[in-house]
Enzyme design. Structure first.
Site, PDB file in Angstrom:
ATOM      1  N   SER A 127       0.663  -1.338   0.147  1.00  0.00           N
ATOM      2  CA  SER A 127      -0.073  -0.130  -0.188  1.00  0.00           C
ATOM      3  C   SER A 127       0.820   1.213  -0.030  1.00  0.00           C
ATOM      4  O   SER A 127       0.222   2.062   0.045  1.00  0.00           O
ATOM      5  CB  SER A 127      -0.874   0.173   1.151  1.00  0.00           C
ATOM      6  N   LYS A 173       0.142   3.459  -2.744  1.00  0.00           N
ATOM      7  CA  LYS A 173      -0.696   4.218  -2.824  1.00  0.00           C
ATOM      8  C   LYS A 173      -0.558   5.790  -3.074  1.00  0.00           C
ATOM      9  O   LYS A 173      -1.325   6.358  -3.863  1.00  0.00           O
ATOM     10  CB  LYS A 173      -1.927   4.071  -1.921  1.00  0.00           C
ATOM     11  N   TYR A 193      -3.002  -2.466 -10.543  1.00  0.00           N
ATOM     12  CA  TYR A 193      -2.984  -2.208  -8.892  1.00  0.00           C
ATOM     13  C   TYR A 193      -2.162  -3.461  -8.197  1.00  0.00           C
ATOM     14  O   TYR A 193      -1.101  -3.146  -7.554  1.00  0.00           O
ATOM     15  CB  TYR A 193      -4.482  -2.388  -8.536  1.00  0.00           C
ATOM     16  N   TYR A 228      -4.559   3.491   7.583  1.00  0.00           N
ATOM     17  CA  TYR A 228      -6.008   3.013   7.702  1.00  0.00           C
ATOM     18  C   TYR A 228      -6.610   3.195   9.101  1.00  0.00           C
ATOM     19  O   TYR A 228      -6.554   4.681   9.787  1.00  0.00           O
ATOM     20  CB  TYR A 228      -5.895   1.321   7.727  1.00  0.00           C
ATOM     21  N   VAL A 235       1.306  -4.063   3.649  1.00  0.00           N
ATOM     22  CA  VAL A 235       1.385  -5.148   4.186  1.00  0.00           C
ATOM     23  C   VAL A 235       2.668  -6.026   4.259  1.00  0.00           C
ATOM     24  O   VAL A 235       2.994  -6.978   4.364  1.00  0.00           O
ATOM     25  CB  VAL A 235       0.183  -6.166   4.185  1.00  0.00           C
TER      26      VAL A 235
HETATM   27  N1  GLN Z   1      -1.724  -5.340  -2.148  1.00  0.00           N
HETATM   28  C1  GLN Z   1      -2.332  -5.451  -0.780  1.00  0.00           C
HETATM   29  C2  GLN Z   1      -3.752  -5.537  -1.018  1.00  0.00           C
HETATM   30  O1  GLN Z   1      -4.347  -4.864  -1.795  1.00  0.00           O
HETATM   31  C3  GLN Z   1      -2.080  -3.979  -0.174  1.00  0.00           C
HETATM   32  C4  GLN Z   1      -2.765  -3.827   1.087  1.00  0.00           C
HETATM   33  C5  GLN Z   1      -1.766  -3.308   2.006  1.00  0.00           C
HETATM   34  O2  GLN Z   1      -0.761  -2.951   1.913  1.00  0.00           O
HETATM   35  N2  GLN Z   1      -2.418  -2.730   3.173  1.00  0.00           N
HETATM   36  O3  GLN Z   1      -4.514  -6.404  -0.301  1.00  0.00           O
END
Ligand code: GLN
Length: 299
Positions: free
Chosen positions: A61, A64, A189, A235, A253
């Site tokens: 993420s 993003k 993505y 988040y 993650v």
């Molecule tokens: N690629 C992961 C997903 O879409 C990214 C989520 C994350 O890093 N929180 O689930």
């Protein structure tokens, strides 16, 4: 600074045991929970490192904010605002639950999956391969590292198991918010999430956002991205992080956290054991300690 960073890694080492590496993307379960590294890049470019700062992990993420930036650069703020909002969600990054709210731009934050998937459509390129290429080039420019590339095994692993993200994209399509082929958007993505980077790459991207002086970055766009990081970068842990650390930041993650200290520095931390919200446990602790010791909170 180096000795401070080493001291912080030592003091936070025990927190590695309090988390678990992500396993919902099978390839991520292979990460070594003992890895712990940190990098600080100051406003003038001076770099400080400690621990396993050179280990490569997938950005997940943390891409993003770069997706948001690319959408702002390529399609402009008005079109971005027609698709996503700014408000905190207080929900997990892959939440389906829009039940008490219409699925409307104002309720979609660019730092959660739905928002980032939607924004892939606003990156310049005739095909989704071109859009991804544009995103990778921008990420390389911001990180000052031409060698950044997709970790193919992680990409394939998420592509094979990413039903929830696919479902979120179909939800966007059902509500008429995106119109292109879902599989193309979602591939872009997943590839974006699978870009491999180390702590120094994150710290350099963050330094650009903090100092507004990178040639590929307009100050207005950097302010936009940083404000969004503040509302939702961690988040449903963003409020707690604002209180305890007090800087715009983005987690992934893969175990990385990128921290933006306006006007002062960029920070990259890596420790793959995560809490239940998907944020690196030891990484957050390291950020907390660094913030206390250097008085980094913007509040
Ligand atoms: N690629 C992961 C997903 O879409 C990214 C989520 C994350 O890093 N929180 O689930």
């Amino acid at each position: 600074m180096e000795s401070l960073l080493n001291e912080i890694l030592m003091q936070c080492a025990s927190y590695k045991q309090q988390g678990a590496v992500a396993s919902y993307i099978p390839e991520l379960a292979k990460a070594d929970p003992e890895q712990f590294g940190i990098c600080v890049v100051e406003a003038d470019g001076t770099i400080h490192t400690a621990g396993q700062w050179q280990s490569v992990f997938t950005m997940q993420s943390i891409i993003k904010p770069v997706i948001l930036l690319a959408a702002l650069m390529d399609s402009g703020e008005e079109r971005v605002r027609q698709l996503v909002g700014m408000e905190a969600t207080g929900k997990p990054f892959d939440a389906f639950n829009y039940s008490d709210q219409a699925l409307a731009a104002g309720h979609i934050n660019p730092m959660i999956n739905t928002g980032a998937i939607a924004l892939c459509t606003l990156i310049q390129g005739a095909t989704y391969e071109e859009k991804f290429r544009r995103l990778l080039d921008l990420t390389r420019e911001l990180a000052g590292n031409d060698r950044l590339q997709v970790e193919e095994s992680v990409f394939q692993s998420e592509k094979a198991t990413g039903s929830k993200n696919r479902a979120l994209a179909y939800l966007l399509k059902a509500y008429g918010m995106i119109s292109d082929r879902v599989e193309d958007i979602i591939d872009c993505y997943f590839k974006a999430c699978s870009i491999g980077a180390n702590c120094a790459d994150l710290a350099r991207i963050a330094r650009g956002l903090a100092c507004h002086d990178h040639s590929s970055l307009q100050p207005a766009h950097a302010r936009y991205v940083n404000a969004t990081l503040m509302t939702c970068g961690m988040y449903d842990g963003s409020g707690e992080f604002a209180l305890n650390v007090g800087i715009p930041a983005k987690s992934g993650v893969g175990g990385g956290i990128m921290g933006v200290v306006p006007g002062r520095m960029g920070i990259g931390v890596y420790s793959p054991a995560l809490d239940k919200k998907g944020n690196s446990v030891a990484g957050i602790k390291a950020m907390e300690l660094l913030s206390q010791r250097l008085n980094l909170s913007i509040f």
